[in-house]
Each structure stands twice: as structure tokens, then as C-alpha cells.
Scaffold this active site. Structure first.
Site, PDB file in Angstrom:
ATOM      1  CG  HIS A 184      48.503  36.556  32.780  1.00 49.77           C
ATOM      2  ND1 HIS A 184      49.779  36.038  32.704  1.00 49.77           N
ATOM      3  CD2 HIS A 184      47.955  36.036  33.914  1.00 49.77           C
ATOM      4  CE1 HIS A 184      49.996  35.257  33.750  1.00 49.77           C
ATOM      5  NE2 HIS A 184      48.899  35.230  34.497  1.00 49.77           N
ATOM      6  CG  HIS A 236      45.861  31.061  35.993  1.00 55.91           C
ATOM      7  ND1 HIS A 236      45.990  31.407  34.677  1.00 55.91           N
ATOM      8  CD2 HIS A 236      46.658  31.920  36.675  1.00 55.91           C
ATOM      9  CE1 HIS A 236      46.832  32.426  34.563  1.00 55.91           C
ATOM     10  NE2 HIS A 236      47.254  32.754  35.774  1.00 55.91           N
ATOM     11  CG  ASP A 237      45.477  34.978  37.454  1.00 61.08           C
ATOM     12  OD1 ASP A 237      45.883  34.359  38.464  1.00 61.08           O
ATOM     13  OD2 ASP A 237      46.237  35.479  36.597  1.00 61.08           O
ATOM     14  CD  GLU A 266      43.708  35.639  45.357  1.00 59.65           C
ATOM     15  OE1 GLU A 266      42.971  34.686  45.723  1.00 59.65           O
ATOM     16  OE2 GLU A 266      44.350  36.340  46.152  1.00 59.65           O
ATOM     17  CG  ASP A 267      43.513  38.431  40.161  1.00 57.31           C
ATOM     18  OD1 ASP A 267      43.734  38.442  41.388  1.00 57.31           O
ATOM     19  OD2 ASP A 267      44.393  38.228  39.308  1.00 57.31           O
ATOM     20  CG  ASP A 288      50.495  32.154  36.567  1.00 56.15           C
ATOM     21  OD1 ASP A 288      50.285  33.172  35.875  1.00 56.15           O
ATOM     22  OD2 ASP A 288      50.378  32.130  37.811  1.00 56.15           O
TER      23      ASP A 288
HETATM   24 MN    MN Z   1      48.420  34.401  36.554  1.00 61.46          MN
END
Ligand code: MN
Length: 756
Positions: A48, A72-73, A76-77, A139
Site C-alpha cells: 500500500h 505515511h502509515d 499510526e500503524d 493514499d
Molecule cells: Mn494509507
């Protein structure tokens, strides 16, 4: 999955001095952080961010954006932190990733009440650095492309959010390609049946029209070639969502929309755009009023193109968009395309709204003006600092995202872009809040026009200003822009606060004077606690609003006052409320009372609060039923929160308030002869029931320079008709003159003023 070197090659292809080592590090870091995660489709999660990075390279964004897309993730993840990213990739990239992380936490559609606040947070996050929005759109695009693997409910929510927020935002940033793909994908998920139907119909249409499209295309190319203009001519495929929206909006069926064929003509130079237009208009008849020149007047999102519609071979309507290659690229990629021509566009602080649009003069390559889209984003964010109404922020931003624009000019030629349907008031506020607040009239294209006039493209608007009068609150219902609405609200609020303060000051002055004391604002400082108010201003305004009785303030400042008054009353010298019935007798037992006489009476009432009319500076309204006109002895009834209602002393309505003396206020007229405000009055006319009597009376009223505001007719007995006119007059003299003249009519048997 794209390999590491493929991604680096993509960036190097448009960005020669790429820091390959940085890209490699980000690739490895993100892959490592996401190594244990998978997507709904079962693919490794890292696919992704990698695809998002690929979309970012399609937009040809800078390498920091590519790195931010890869990362970018992670915050958060995964267990990655902002500190770690700052340390490894520098704080500039850290900030981008941080902005994207914040956006991820904002849910824009699920909870209706939070929409306004969330949209505000979204805009604040992206206004800081527009690259955050560009990566976010990439995104979202990848998520939309892979939405089939997500549970149905979540699919709907994400599609709705895409349709409501991200697609319009992409459009507003001039990124038409992005907007269209997001819309089409969201449409598929939101309305699968409608999508497949329109899609099927479009495929049939394409099959049916492919010959004629080829014919027209060849025709246009040949005619341009004869004029030595090299052009790329492409037919435009219709998109299911745009067709669906037109069907919905215009209430038409598919067949009615399908007869128009669209072409794009792309040429090398700006001058060729106009030459091509000339060639095309010479060869085929143009459809009137379908010509738009967005080259000399670009859209607010930097879109530039010439639009025209012609009647082509075999009577087919053909829509043409004529533009240069560069305009075409900006039309597709908007703010993202600017990076190709100019550095530092993402966070440029200069205010481009002040600059007139730069027109290409045929000497190429033309200079690209600063991005209007970014200027819009900043302006929107500035207007968000008015924290009063987060829900309005949402509605207005949404409206402004969707609506097309009208372009108008100041007398000095400054371009003001407004949403469709905007009025001259919106224009005034768009120029400056002070101009809006002092706007009293306007001239549009040199002619006087009402300020509520809806503006059209190209209008030149001259705002007429006068200081010292707040904008009428009713304008709020008329205006289209959030800026105007917020400005009117604020000005109304301030004006009202000032009015209540002024009224409170006068009520206190009168109350104190009647008690034989003088009122000074300083006296209040010591008794604020006693009155349970926090400031002197607040206390005075509370008296003006009727929330705090002036008597309470008086006894707070002079605690002995009550006692003195009781004693005074015993000795018979106390000053009480003036004798209402006495005044009424004087006023109405003497007919034809003169204005001079009234002036004397006014002098006696020097303590009373002066009334300059209902349009003046106090929160005052006239009781329409009773009808009070200058010259009448008047009193006011204070209603908490509403202000003062003015009644003539003879009004029967006043009996209702007989027992509540606290609400009564002495008033006197203070009418400037320059003031041509009219006041309401009621007269009852008994006339012979004959055809034409009503016309005769009406004519007299009109000839006497009065207005009829309303009229009730009844028949007390078969031979007579009773007419009650609500009329408007300058003052009591004027009213008496009207009454005298009606009395002179032979059909009239009786005329009287009524006050209820
Ligand atoms: Mn994303």
C-alpha cells in the site's frame, strides 16, 4: 510489487538530483516496520505505501513527498515514532508524516455533529504544507482502487467521504484527473446499480458515434492544418458519474444528454488557442452564449482553457475545449503540476490574490502565475479562525468547493472570484471586511443596483460606503459566502452589544436622576459583586437588555435610597411614576394639538430616553398595532432580551402592563427633520358603500404622500363600508393632514385614528 530500484528510477526520471540513498532508506524502513501486517486483500501491507509512492511519482512530486508517502502509515500503524523518523529522515519529512498521521485520525462523515470541527482540523493540517494533501489524495486514491476487499459498511463510509470531501478538494486544487478517478470509484460503490446502467449506455453510445467522432476529429485537424496550426485533437470520453450528476441535476434522461460530443484541442502557444478558435468559428456556426474564455479569466483553481460549442457536420452539437499543452497539464494536475515550473509553491506565503492573472502573450513558454488554489486554501483557513460556528464552516466550505465561480472586478481592475449566485454584498466582504460592514449601495457596470443583486461573470462592481451603520442582519439570509455571513454576524452582534450598552446607560441615568442622584459608570466598580456581574460594561448592557432592573443598580450604589424614598412618600413630596392617565387626557381631549405644544411637552420630559425612530441606534421597535408617530406622547415597555417596544400613550394594549411598573420607560421623540423614516398609524374610515369609494380614499392617501401598508374592509350595515387602513406617515402633523383630507370626501361619513 514494485521493486526498490524501480521506484528510484521513476523519481530520477523527472527529478535529476534525487537523493537515491534517502529513498532507499525509506523503502527499507517502511517495509521493515510493516513486515508483519497484511491488507484486507491478503497482500503484504507494504504494497500500500509503495503504491501510494508510485501515484506520488505519477504526479511528479518532489522526493520528500515520495518519502512521506512510503512512511505515511508508520506512526499510526506500527511502533515507529515521530522522533525516530525525525532522526532518520530529518524534521521536514517528520512534519509531513506527522500531518498525514493527523489526517488519518480525522473521520469526516460518521458523526454529523463533529463534521465542522473535523473539516477545520483537516484544512488546518493541509494548509501548513499542501504536500500533506497531495500525499493524502494519493493514499485515498489507492484505498479507493482497492476498496473491493473492505467490508461493505466501511466501503460506503469511505466512498461517501471521498465524494463529499476529497474529490471536491482535489477539484478545488485543480487536480481534475484525481478528482474524476475518485468520483468514479466512489460512485461505483455508492450507487452500483446506477453506475452499471450508465456505464452500459455509454458503451453503446460510443459504439454508435465512433464514425462521426472520427469524421469531426479529421475535419478539425485538417482545417487547423490549413491555417498552419499544429494541434492534437482528442475526443473526450464521458464519465459515468458526470453523466449521472447531470441527469440528476437537470432532471433529464440519458438520451437527452447523449447528443453532445466533446473534443479537446491542444495547441503549442496561447496565441494559437485564439487562432484555432477563429478557424473553428469560421468553419462552423457557434452556439450562442456557450463561449467562455478561461484563458484571460482563469478559474480560481488555475484552470485555463477556451470553451465553445459549435454545430458540426450532420448538425451534431460539438463542445470544444481549446488550450495549450501546459494548460492541459495544469487542468489535469492542478497544484501538483506547479512543481514542474516553479519551486517553493507548496508553502509560498505571498498573497497571489492581489496579483492580476498573468496572460500569456504568445511568447512561450508563458510564465505560470502563483497557484490560486493555494491562495484559496490559505484564505479558507484564515476564515476558520472565527470559531463561532463550526457547522457553518463545514457547510460553506462544502458549498464553495462545489460551486462554480463568478469573476468580477473592482473599479481598479482587481479580480474578485466569488461562488455562483453571490451578491454585491459578498463582493464587498470579499474585498475587505470593512468594505462589507460599511456597504450601503453599489453600482454594477456603472449603473446603480440593489446590493442584493446576484453578480454575473465580468461585472464591474463599485461599492458605495457609509460609516456608522451596521449591515442589516437580514443580509445574512441573502449572502452566499461564509466570509460575508461571518462578517454580518459579527457586526450585528457588536452593534447590538453597543445598543444595549447605550440603552442601559440611558435607563440608569434616568433612574438615578429621578432618585435625585447622578449616575457615573465608576460607581459600579465597587458593587459588581453585589450585582453578580463581572464588568461595568456587562452590567450596563444587562440593564439595557432588561435582565437587570435599574432599581437594583440604584439600591446597590445607594443602599439608603429605599429608606429615603419611604420617608419622602410619607411627606407627599416623593417623585413617582408620571401620571399616565393625566397625560392621555391632555393629549386626546384637545383635538388638533399643534406641534409647538408638543415640543413644550417634550421639554418637560427631559429625563426621558430619546427615540430617533425604529431604524436608529437603540434596540427599539414600534408596536405595529398601536402605531406611534412623532408627535405622540410615547412610552416604552422593556421586554428582556428584545429591547423596547414603543406605544403611544393612548394605546389600549398598555393596559396589559398596568401592574408592572418596572417595565415602563419614559420616552420622547428626537426626530431629526432630515430623517425621512415613516411611522405606522391606523385610521378607520366609514364610507358610503358605493363603487369607487375605496379608490377615492386610496387616492387621497397616495396624493398626501402617505403609503398604505395594509387594509381591512368590513360591512357594519348594508349601506356602509368600514375600512381600516394601516398607513405610514412622517409624523402627527402629516397624519392629521391625511385624516382632514379624507374627511373632506363626500362619500366619507367618519374618519378616526385607532390605536389597537
Ligand atoms: Mn494509507
Amino acid at each position: 510489487m514494485m521493486r526498490q530500484n524501480e521506484l528510484v528510477d521513476r523519481v530520477c526520471a523527472y527529478h535529476p538530483n534525487t537523493d537515491e540513498e534517502l529513498l532507499n532508506r525509506a523503502y527499507v524502513y517502511a517495509m521493515h516496520k510493516h513486515r508483519h501486517q497484511t491488507r484486507s486483500s491478503g497482500d503484504p501491507y507494504f504494497s500500500h505505501p509503495l503504491e501510494v509512492a508510485a501515484i506520488v511519482t505519477d504526479l511528479k512530486l518532489d522526493q520528500d513527498s515520495v518519502v512521506a508517502a512510503l512512511l505515511h502509515d508508520t506512526i499510526e500503524d506500527t511502533d515507529a515514532t515521530r522522533g525516530e523518523i525525525d532522526g532518520m529522515f530529518g524534521p521536514k519529512i517528520g512534519r509531513l508524516v506527522d500531518g498525514l498521521t493527523k489526517l488519518k485520525r480525522i473521520d469526516l462523515v460518521s458523526k454529523k455533529t463533529r463534521q465542522g470541527e473535523n473539516l477545520r482540523r483537516l484544512l488546518l493540517a493541509i494548509a501548513d504544507d499542501v504536500r500533506v494533501l497531495l500525499v493524502k489524495l494519493a493514499d485515498r486514491l489507492h484505498n479507493m482502487r482497492t476498496l473491493n476487499h473492505v467490508p461493505v459498511e466501511k466501503r460506503q463510509r469511505i466512498s461517501q467521504e471521498t465524494m463529499d470531501i476529497y474529490a471536491p478538494l482535489a477539484g478545488r486544487m485543480g487536480m481534475q484527473g484525481m478528482r474524476e478517478e475518485l468520483e468514479e470509484l466512489a460512485f461505483q460503490h455508492l450507487h452500483p446499480d446506477a453506475y452499471s446502467l450508465v456505464h452500459k449506455k455509454l458503451a453503446e453510445l460510443q459504439e454508435r458515434t465512433k464514425d462521426i467522432i472520427l469524421e469531426i476529429e479529421g475535419n478539425v485537424v485538417n482545417n487547423l492544418a490549413k491555417a498552419k496550426i499544429s494541434a492534437v485533437v482528442k475526443s473526450r470520453n464521458k464519465r459515468p458519474y458526470s453523466v449521472f450528476r447531470k441527469m440528476e441535476r437537470n432532471g433529464v434522461n440519458f438520451e437527452q444528454l447523449s447528443d453532445v460530443i466533446g473534443f479537446r484541442v491542444i495547441v503549442d502557444h496561447v496565441s494559437h488557442c485564439y487562432q484555432a478558435l477563429g478557424v473553428i468559428h469560421t468553419r462552423w456556426p457557434a452556439v450562442p452564449e456557450r463561449f467562455k474564455d478561461y484563458i484571460s479569466t482563469p478559474k480560481q483553481n488555475d484552470y485555463r482553457s477556451i470553451h465553445t460549442t459549435i454545430v458540426g457536420p450532420s448538425r451534431q452539437r460539438v463542445e470544444l475545449q481549446i488550450r495549450t499543452h501546459e494548460m492541459d497539464q495544469i487542468a489535469e494536475q492542478g497544484i501538483a503540476a506547479h512543481t514542474l515550473y516553479k519551486d517553493g509553491i507548496y508553502t509560498a506565503p505571498a498573497d497571489s490574490s492581489q496579483n492580476p492573472p498573468t496572460l500569456g502573450q504568445g511568447g512561450e513558454p508563458e510564465a505560470v502565475t502563483e497557484s490560486r488554489s493555494y491562495a484559496w486554501l490559505r484564505r479558507t483557513v484564515e476564515s476558520l479562525s472565527d470559531k463561532d460556528h463550526p457547522d457553518d464552516v463545514f457547510e460553506h466550505t462544502r458549498l464553495e468547493l462545489f460551486h462554480d465561480q463568478v469573476f468580477c472586478f473592482t473599479p481598479k481592475g482587481r479580480l474578485i472570484a466569488l461562488p455562483q449566485e453571490a451578491t454585491a454584498i459578498d463582493f464587498a466582504y470579499a474585498v475587505h471586511t470593512d468594505v462589507g460592514n460599511s456597504c450601503v449601495g453599489c453600482r454594477i457596470n456603472g449603473r446603480a443596483a440593489p446590493v442584493v443583486t446576484k453578480l454575473k461573470n465580468g461585472d464591474e462592481v463599485h461599492i458605495i460606503r457609509a460609516e456608522g451603520r451596521p449591515p442589516p442582519p437580514a443580509w445574512e439570509q441573502v449572502v452566499k459566502t461564509g466570509k460575508a455571513r461571518a462578517g454580518i454576524r459579527r457586526a450585528t452582534r457588536e452593534a447590538r452589544a453597543k445598543q444595549y450598552y447605550g440603552l442601559g446607560e440611558k435607563i440608569l441615568g434616568t433612574t438615578f436622576k429621578r432618585a435625585g442622584r447622578s449616575f457615573e459608570t465608576d460607581q459600579l466598580t465597587a458593587v459588581l459583586g453585589k450585582l453578580a456581574h463581572t464588568s461595568v460594561e456587562d452590567t450596563i448592557a444587562a440593564v439595557g437588555r432588561g435582565e437587570l432592573p435599574a432599581e437594583n443598580v440604584l439600591t446597590a450604589v445607594f443602599p439608603n435610597y429605599q429608606k429615603e424614598r419611604v420617608q419622602a412618600a410619607k411627606t407627599g413630596s416623593g417623585e413617582g411614576w408620571f401620571n399616565l392617565s393625566g397625560v392621555a387626557n391632555i393629549m386626546f381631549r384637545i383635538p388638533g394639538r399643534r406641534r409647538e405644544k408638543y415640543a413644550d411637552a417634550a421639554k418637560e420630559l427631559a429625563d426621558a430616553i430619546p427615540i430617533r425612530g425604529a431604524e436608529g441606534d437603540l434596540p427599539v421597535r414600534l408596536d405595529q398595532n398601536s402605531g406611534a408617530v412623532p408627535g405622540d406622547r410615547i412610552v416604552g415597555i422593556l421586554t428582556p432580551g428584545e429591547g423596547v417596544t414603543v406605544y403611544p400613550i393612548q394605546s389600549e394594549t398598555l393596559q396589559k402592563f398596568e401592574d408592572s411598573a418596572d417595565e415602563w420607560i419614559d420616552l420622547r421623540w428626537d426626530i431629526d427633520m432630515e430623517n425621512r423614516e415613516r411611522f405606522p398609524a391606523k385610521i378607520q374610515v366609514i364610507a358610503v358603500n358605493a363603487p369607487g369609494s375605496l379608490a377615492e380614499v386610496s387616492e387621497i392617501i397616495a396624493n398626501a404622500e402617505s403609503n398604505i401598508a395594509n387594509l381591512f374592509i368590513s360591512q357594519p350595515d348594508p349601506g356602509l363600508s368600514e375600512m381600516v387602513f394601516g398607513i405610514e406617515v412622517w409624523d402627527l402633523n402629516h397624519l392629521n393632514r391625511v385624516i382632514r383630507e379624507i374627511r373632506g370626501l363626500s362619500v366619507v361619513t367618519n374618519v378616526e385614528r385607532v390605536n389597537s
